[in-house]
Design a protein around this motif. Structure first.
Motif, PDB file in Angstrom:
ATOM      1  N   PHE A  10       0.833  -1.206   0.000  1.00  0.00           N
ATOM      2  CA  PHE A  10       0.000   0.000   0.000  1.00  0.00           C
ATOM      3  C   PHE A  10       0.868   1.256   0.000  1.00  0.00           C
ATOM      4  O   PHE A  10       0.601   2.214  -0.740  1.00  0.00           O
ATOM      5  CB  PHE A  10      -0.917  -0.002   1.225  1.00  0.00           C
ATOM      6  N   TRP A  11       1.932   1.243   0.808  1.00  0.00           N
ATOM      7  CA  TRP A  11       2.802   2.417   0.865  1.00  0.00           C
ATOM      8  C   TRP A  11       3.605   2.581  -0.422  1.00  0.00           C
ATOM      9  O   TRP A  11       3.986   3.698  -0.783  1.00  0.00           O
ATOM     10  CB  TRP A  11       3.741   2.333   2.063  1.00  0.00           C
ATOM     11  N   LEU A  12       3.857   1.480  -1.126  1.00  0.00           N
ATOM     12  CA  LEU A  12       4.525   1.588  -2.423  1.00  0.00           C
ATOM     13  C   LEU A  12       3.639   2.336  -3.419  1.00  0.00           C
ATOM     14  O   LEU A  12       4.111   3.198  -4.166  1.00  0.00           O
ATOM     15  CB  LEU A  12       4.863   0.194  -2.959  1.00  0.00           C
ATOM     16  N   VAL A  13       2.349   2.015  -3.408  1.00  0.00           N
ATOM     17  CA  VAL A  13       1.404   2.744  -4.263  1.00  0.00           C
ATOM     18  C   VAL A  13       1.303   4.200  -3.816  1.00  0.00           C
ATOM     19  O   VAL A  13       1.244   5.122  -4.651  1.00  0.00           O
ATOM     20  CB  VAL A  13       0.019   2.070  -4.235  1.00  0.00           C
ATOM     21  N   ALA A  14       1.300   4.424  -2.499  1.00  0.00           N
ATOM     22  CA  ALA A  14       1.235   5.796  -1.986  1.00  0.00           C
ATOM     23  C   ALA A  14       2.454   6.604  -2.401  1.00  0.00           C
ATOM     24  O   ALA A  14       2.353   7.795  -2.722  1.00  0.00           O
ATOM     25  CB  ALA A  14       1.108   5.779  -0.461  1.00  0.00           C
ATOM     26  N   ALA A  15       3.635   5.944  -2.425  1.00  0.00           N
ATOM     27  CA  ALA A  15       4.843   6.642  -2.877  1.00  0.00           C
ATOM     28  C   ALA A  15       4.730   7.002  -4.348  1.00  0.00           C
ATOM     29  O   ALA A  15       5.157   8.089  -4.768  1.00  0.00           O
ATOM     30  CB  ALA A  15       6.067   5.759  -2.641  1.00  0.00           C
ATOM     31  N   GLY A  16       4.144   6.102  -5.142  1.00  0.00           N
ATOM     32  CA  GLY A  16       3.915   6.417  -6.554  1.00  0.00           C
ATOM     33  C   GLY A  16       2.957   7.578  -6.733  1.00  0.00           C
ATOM     34  O   GLY A  16       3.139   8.427  -7.614  1.00  0.00           O
ATOM     35  N   LEU A  17       1.938   7.625  -5.878  1.00  0.00           N
ATOM     36  CA  LEU A  17       0.995   8.745  -5.923  1.00  0.00           C
ATOM     37  C   LEU A  17       1.706  10.057  -5.607  1.00  0.00           C
ATOM     38  O   LEU A  17       1.480  11.075  -6.272  1.00  0.00           O
ATOM     39  CB  LEU A  17      -0.139   8.500  -4.924  1.00  0.00           C
ATOM     40  N   GLY A  18       2.574  10.027  -4.608  1.00  0.00           N
ATOM     41  CA  GLY A  18       3.331  11.236  -4.272  1.00  0.00           C
ATOM     42  C   GLY A  18       4.215  11.691  -5.415  1.00  0.00           C
ATOM     43  O   GLY A  18       4.322  12.896  -5.696  1.00  0.00           O
ATOM     44  N   ILE A 164      10.358   5.663 -19.299  1.00  0.00           N
ATOM     45  CA  ILE A 164      11.779   6.012 -19.191  1.00  0.00           C
ATOM     46  C   ILE A 164      12.328   5.675 -17.799  1.00  0.00           C
ATOM     47  O   ILE A 164      13.418   6.112 -17.441  1.00  0.00           O
ATOM     48  CB  ILE A 164      12.023   7.504 -19.510  1.00  0.00           C
ATOM     49  N   GLY A 165      11.549   4.917 -17.025  1.00  0.00           N
ATOM     50  CA  GLY A 165      12.022   4.442 -15.738  1.00  0.00           C
ATOM     51  C   GLY A 165      11.539   5.225 -14.538  1.00  0.00           C
ATOM     52  O   GLY A 165      11.980   4.960 -13.414  1.00  0.00           O
ATOM     53  N   PHE A 166      10.639   6.171 -14.748  1.00  0.00           N
ATOM     54  CA  PHE A 166      10.120   6.968 -13.628  1.00  0.00           C
ATOM     55  C   PHE A 166       9.028   6.166 -12.919  1.00  0.00           C
ATOM     56  O   PHE A 166       8.070   5.725 -13.548  1.00  0.00           O
ATOM     57  CB  PHE A 166       9.562   8.295 -14.149  1.00  0.00           C
ATOM     58  N   VAL A 167       9.167   5.985 -11.623  1.00  0.00           N
ATOM     59  CA  VAL A 167       8.188   5.201 -10.864  1.00  0.00           C
ATOM     60  C   VAL A 167       7.110   6.137 -10.320  1.00  0.00           C
ATOM     61  O   VAL A 167       7.270   6.756  -9.268  1.00  0.00           O
ATOM     62  CB  VAL A 167       8.862   4.420  -9.715  1.00  0.00           C
ATOM     63  N   GLU A 168       6.041   6.261 -11.080  1.00  0.00           N
ATOM     64  CA  GLU A 168       4.912   7.078 -10.636  1.00  0.00           C
ATOM     65  C   GLU A 168       3.763   6.148 -10.244  1.00  0.00           C
ATOM     66  O   GLU A 168       3.987   4.965  -9.990  1.00  0.00           O
ATOM     67  CB  GLU A 168       4.510   8.094 -11.712  1.00  0.00           C
ATOM     68  N   LEU A 169       2.560   6.653 -10.227  1.00  0.00           N
ATOM     69  CA  LEU A 169       1.437   5.903  -9.672  1.00  0.00           C
ATOM     70  C   LEU A 169       1.147   4.618 -10.447  1.00  0.00           C
ATOM     71  O   LEU A 169       1.033   3.534  -9.864  1.00  0.00           O
ATOM     72  CB  LEU A 169       0.194   6.796  -9.631  1.00  0.00           C
ATOM     73  N   SER A 170       1.012   4.707 -11.760  1.00  0.00           N
ATOM     74  CA  SER A 170       0.679   3.519 -12.542  1.00  0.00           C
ATOM     75  C   SER A 170       1.817   2.501 -12.530  1.00  0.00           C
ATOM     76  O   SER A 170       1.576   1.286 -12.491  1.00  0.00           O
ATOM     77  CB  SER A 170       0.324   3.908 -13.982  1.00  0.00           C
ATOM     78  N   SER A 172       3.983   2.086 -10.069  1.00  0.00           N
ATOM     79  CA  SER A 172       3.990   1.462  -8.747  1.00  0.00           C
ATOM     80  C   SER A 172       2.908   0.384  -8.663  1.00  0.00           C
ATOM     81  O   SER A 172       3.119  -0.671  -8.054  1.00  0.00           O
ATOM     82  CB  SER A 172       3.792   2.513  -7.655  1.00  0.00           C
ATOM     83  N   GLY A 173       1.755   0.640  -9.301  1.00  0.00           N
ATOM     84  CA  GLY A 173       0.715  -0.389  -9.346  1.00  0.00           C
ATOM     85  C   GLY A 173       1.164  -1.623 -10.103  1.00  0.00           C
ATOM     86  O   GLY A 173       0.854  -2.755  -9.710  1.00  0.00           O
ATOM     87  N   GLN A 174       1.901  -1.398 -11.182  1.00  0.00           N
ATOM     88  CA  GLN A 174       2.425  -2.532 -11.951  1.00  0.00           C
ATOM     89  C   GLN A 174       3.420  -3.344 -11.127  1.00  0.00           C
ATOM     90  O   GLN A 174       3.422  -4.585 -11.169  1.00  0.00           O
ATOM     91  CB  GLN A 174       3.094  -2.020 -13.224  1.00  0.00           C
ATOM     92  N   LEU A 175       4.274  -2.662 -10.372  1.00  0.00           N
ATOM     93  CA  LEU A 175       5.245  -3.359  -9.525  1.00  0.00           C
ATOM     94  C   LEU A 175       4.547  -4.173  -8.437  1.00  0.00           C
ATOM     95  O   LEU A 175       4.917  -5.330  -8.171  1.00  0.00           O
ATOM     96  CB  LEU A 175       6.203  -2.348  -8.887  1.00  0.00           C
ATOM     97  N   TYR A 181       0.686 -10.741  -7.489  1.00  0.00           N
ATOM     98  CA  TYR A 181      -0.182 -11.467  -8.424  1.00  0.00           C
ATOM     99  C   TYR A 181      -1.657 -11.174  -8.128  1.00  0.00           C
ATOM    100  O   TYR A 181      -2.519 -12.035  -8.257  1.00  0.00           O
ATOM    101  CB  TYR A 181       0.084 -12.975  -8.380  1.00  0.00           C
ATOM    102  N   LYS A 182      -1.898  -9.919  -7.761  1.00  0.00           N
ATOM    103  CA  LYS A 182      -3.262  -9.459  -7.540  1.00  0.00           C
ATOM    104  C   LYS A 182      -3.470  -8.167  -8.338  1.00  0.00           C
ATOM    105  O   LYS A 182      -3.572  -7.075  -7.785  1.00  0.00           O
ATOM    106  CB  LYS A 182      -3.517  -9.212  -6.049  1.00  0.00           C
ATOM    107  N   PRO A 183      -3.497  -8.304  -9.677  1.00  0.00           N
ATOM    108  CA  PRO A 183      -3.587  -7.099 -10.516  1.00  0.00           C
ATOM    109  C   PRO A 183      -4.869  -6.309 -10.310  1.00  0.00           C
ATOM    110  O   PRO A 183      -4.860  -5.086 -10.390  1.00  0.00           O
ATOM    111  CB  PRO A 183      -3.491  -7.662 -11.934  1.00  0.00           C
ATOM    112  N   LEU A 184      -5.968  -7.017 -10.071  1.00  0.00           N
ATOM    113  CA  LEU A 184      -7.236  -6.300  -9.888  1.00  0.00           C
ATOM    114  C   LEU A 184      -7.181  -5.398  -8.663  1.00  0.00           C
ATOM    115  O   LEU A 184      -7.616  -4.248  -8.701  1.00  0.00           O
ATOM    116  CB  LEU A 184      -8.392  -7.290  -9.767  1.00  0.00           C
TER     117      LEU A 184
END
Length: 216
Positions: A10-18, A164-170, A172-175, A181-184
């Protein structure tokens, strides 16, 4: 190794959001400054300035944002400027935003009644003073709604920086999706974040358009 969707993910996604919000803010502020210069050049008396600004707009409106990010990320090192993904993404999106905002604000400048410009000139105001005190305040007010609308598109467009390697919100979701293995669940959370940001801005832009239309 498959991991459960825990607070860490969850915090990984939050970091992408930031990162998405920070990149959007940098690109919008930088694009606003560039867009103002482009809009002024597009409406300047000098033909050379108008043609240069028009060429700039045509390029960034006529090519995909993804290509523009590639050109910045791979092109600047060729010129001897080493850049990281943050700088490349910020520069690419700033130039993109500058072209679109410049055209939006150019329309606002040209929508100001000509009589007001002529009256300001009759009072002895030079070009700079006319733009600063008479034209731009009205033009920016009329352009506020489409400017907010473009901001929504810019926020969603930051997802292309992942290429280009920037870890943003989408990204981070992919990571998170790849390790849980819970893409949904991962992309559902990402979609909810985008919706929480963009939907209020879209509604605000629509309300501004209705208010401006009613005022006229």
């Amino acid at each position: 190794m498959i991991r459960d969707f825990t607070l860490t993910e969850f915090w990984l996604v939050a970091a992408g959001l930031g990162a998405t919000l920070a990149l959007s803010a940098i690109a919008f502020i930088g694009g606003s400054l560039a867009g103002l210069l482009v809009a002024l050049a597009r409406t300047a008396p000098a033909k050379g300035l108008r043609m240069t600004a028009a060429a700039f707009i045509d390029f960034f409106q006529g090519t995909p944002m993804l290509l523009q990010l590639f050109l910045v990320f791979y092109g600047l090192p060729v010129l001897g400027w080493k850049v990281n993904v943050w700088v490349a993404a910020a520069v690419g999106l700033t130039l993109h935003a500058g072209a679109f905002l410049g055209e939006i604000w150019r329309g606002g400048i040209q929508a100001v009644p000509r009589g007001q410009t002529e009256a300001a000139a009759a009072l002895g105001l030079g070009y700079g003073a006319r733009m600063r005190y008479v034209v731009l305040p009205q033009a920016l007010r009329m352009s506020f709604a489409p400017t907010v609308g473009f901001l929504v598109q810019l926020i969603k467009g930051t997802s292309l920086a992942a290429i280009i390697g920037f870890v943003e919100l989408s990204r981070s979701g992919q990571l998170v999706s790849s390790i849980t293995y819970k893409p949904l669940l991962a992309f559902g959370l990402v979609g909810a974040c985008y919706f929480a940001i963009c939907f209020p801005l879209s509604r605000y832009s629509a309300r501004l358009e209705r208010r401006f239309a009613a005022g006229h």
